[in-house]
Design a protein around this motif. Structure first.
Motif, PDB file in Angstrom:
ATOM      1  N   ALA A  51       3.384   8.437 -14.335  1.00  0.00           N
ATOM      2  CA  ALA A  51       4.348   8.052 -13.302  1.00  0.00           C
ATOM      3  C   ALA A  51       3.662   7.882 -11.957  1.00  0.00           C
ATOM      4  CB  ALA A  51       5.459   9.095 -13.215  1.00  0.00           C
ATOM      5  N   VAL A  52       2.781   8.804 -11.608  1.00  0.00           N
ATOM      6  CA  VAL A  52       2.067   8.713 -10.324  1.00  0.00           C
ATOM      7  C   VAL A  52       1.126   7.522 -10.312  1.00  0.00           C
ATOM      8  CG1 VAL A  52       0.392   9.867  -8.846  1.00  0.00           C
ATOM      9  CG2 VAL A  52       2.279  11.161  -9.807  1.00  0.00           C
ATOM     10  N   ALA A  53       0.356   7.347 -11.382  1.00  0.00           N
ATOM     11  CA  ALA A  53      -0.598   6.234 -11.440  1.00  0.00           C
ATOM     12  C   ALA A  53       0.119   4.883 -11.390  1.00  0.00           C
ATOM     13  CB  ALA A  53      -1.436   6.335 -12.705  1.00  0.00           C
ATOM     14  N   GLY A  54       1.220   4.760 -12.092  1.00  0.00           N
ATOM     15  CA  GLY A  54       1.987   3.514 -12.067  1.00  0.00           C
ATOM     16  C   GLY A  54       2.573   3.220 -10.696  1.00  0.00           C
ATOM     17  N   GLY A  55       3.043   4.257 -10.026  1.00  0.00           N
ATOM     18  CA  GLY A  55       3.579   4.068  -8.677  1.00  0.00           C
ATOM     19  C   GLY A  55       2.518   3.629  -7.692  1.00  0.00           C
ATOM     20  N   ILE A  56       1.346   4.229  -7.770  1.00  0.00           N
ATOM     21  CA  ILE A  56       0.258   3.844  -6.868  1.00  0.00           C
ATOM     22  C   ILE A  56      -0.204   2.426  -7.168  1.00  0.00           C
ATOM     23  CG2 ILE A  56      -2.157   4.330  -6.296  1.00  0.00           C
ATOM     24  CD1 ILE A  56      -1.461   7.310  -6.668  1.00  0.00           C
ATOM     25  N   LEU A  57      -0.356   2.093  -8.434  1.00  0.00           N
ATOM     26  CA  LEU A  57      -0.774   0.746  -8.818  1.00  0.00           C
ATOM     27  C   LEU A  57       0.223  -0.296  -8.324  1.00  0.00           C
ATOM     28  CD1 LEU A  57      -2.774  -1.027 -10.399  1.00  0.00           C
ATOM     29  CD2 LEU A  57      -1.381  -0.620 -12.416  1.00  0.00           C
ATOM     30  N   SER A  58       1.489  -0.023  -8.451  1.00  0.00           N
ATOM     31  CA  SER A  58       2.515  -0.966  -7.994  1.00  0.00           C
ATOM     32  C   SER A  58       2.503  -1.118  -6.473  1.00  0.00           C
ATOM     33  CB  SER A  58       3.897  -0.498  -8.445  1.00  0.00           C
ATOM     34  OG  SER A  58       3.962  -0.481  -9.837  1.00  0.00           O
ATOM     35  N   ALA A  59       2.363  -0.014  -5.758  1.00  0.00           N
ATOM     36  CA  ALA A  59       2.373  -0.066  -4.299  1.00  0.00           C
ATOM     37  C   ALA A  59       1.174  -0.825  -3.756  1.00  0.00           C
ATOM     38  CB  ALA A  59       2.406   1.345  -3.720  1.00  0.00           C
ATOM     39  N   VAL A  60       0.002  -0.542  -4.283  1.00  0.00           N
ATOM     40  CA  VAL A  60      -1.204  -1.231  -3.809  1.00  0.00           C
ATOM     41  C   VAL A  60      -1.145  -2.711  -4.151  1.00  0.00           C
ATOM     42  CG1 VAL A  60      -3.708  -1.400  -4.129  1.00  0.00           C
ATOM     43  CG2 VAL A  60      -2.647   0.824  -3.848  1.00  0.00           C
ATOM     44  N   SER A  61      -0.662  -3.039  -5.335  1.00  0.00           N
ATOM     45  CA  SER A  61      -0.561  -4.440  -5.729  1.00  0.00           C
ATOM     46  C   SER A  61       0.452  -5.191  -4.880  1.00  0.00           C
ATOM     47  CB  SER A  61      -0.176  -4.551  -7.200  1.00  0.00           C
ATOM     48  OG  SER A  61      -1.186  -3.996  -8.007  1.00  0.00           O
ATOM     49  N   GLN A  62       1.530  -4.547  -4.489  1.00  0.00           N
ATOM     50  CA  GLN A  62       2.549  -5.201  -3.669  1.00  0.00           C
ATOM     51  C   GLN A  62       2.039  -5.504  -2.268  1.00  0.00           C
ATOM     52  OE1 GLN A  62       5.602  -6.362  -4.527  1.00  0.00           O
ATOM     53  NE2 GLN A  62       5.784  -7.156  -2.463  1.00  0.00           N
ATOM     54  N   LEU A  63       1.160  -4.670  -1.749  1.00  0.00           N
ATOM     55  CA  LEU A  63       0.675  -4.841  -0.377  1.00  0.00           C
ATOM     56  C   LEU A  63      -0.584  -5.695  -0.289  1.00  0.00           C
ATOM     57  CD1 LEU A  63       1.359  -1.281   1.032  1.00  0.00           C
ATOM     58  CD2 LEU A  63       2.707  -3.358   1.326  1.00  0.00           C
TER      59      LEU A  63
END
Length: 74
Positions: A51-63
């Motif tokens: 859950a943490v890794a997916g959230g970080i990956l999504s946030a960095v990719s969005q920005l």
């Protein structure tokens, strides 16, 4: 460029794919953690990490933005 402008800027295709993968991983991890069935502690721990890794990956990719459009947004 502030965070809101960066979030609204166009995203490269590769990072759109990564964002979607991150969302899927975060969803799987969240489902494992919130499971009503008694699971072994190791499985729940892995679910939390997912859950943490997916959230970080999504946030960095969005920005991540396309460099050519970076100056156009400012």
């Amino acid at each position: 460029m502030n965070v809101m402008q960066r979030a609204k800027a166009p995203i490269p295709k590769f990072f759109k794919v990564l964002r979607n993968i991150g969302l899927a991983v975060a969803t799987i991890g969240g489902t494992i953690v919130a499971s009503p069935v008694a699971l072994p502690l190791a499985v729940i721990t892995v679910g939390g990490y997912l859950a943490v890794a997916g959230g970080i990956l999504s946030a960095v990719s969005q920005l991540t933005t396309i460099k050519d459009d970076l100056n156009a947004v400012e």
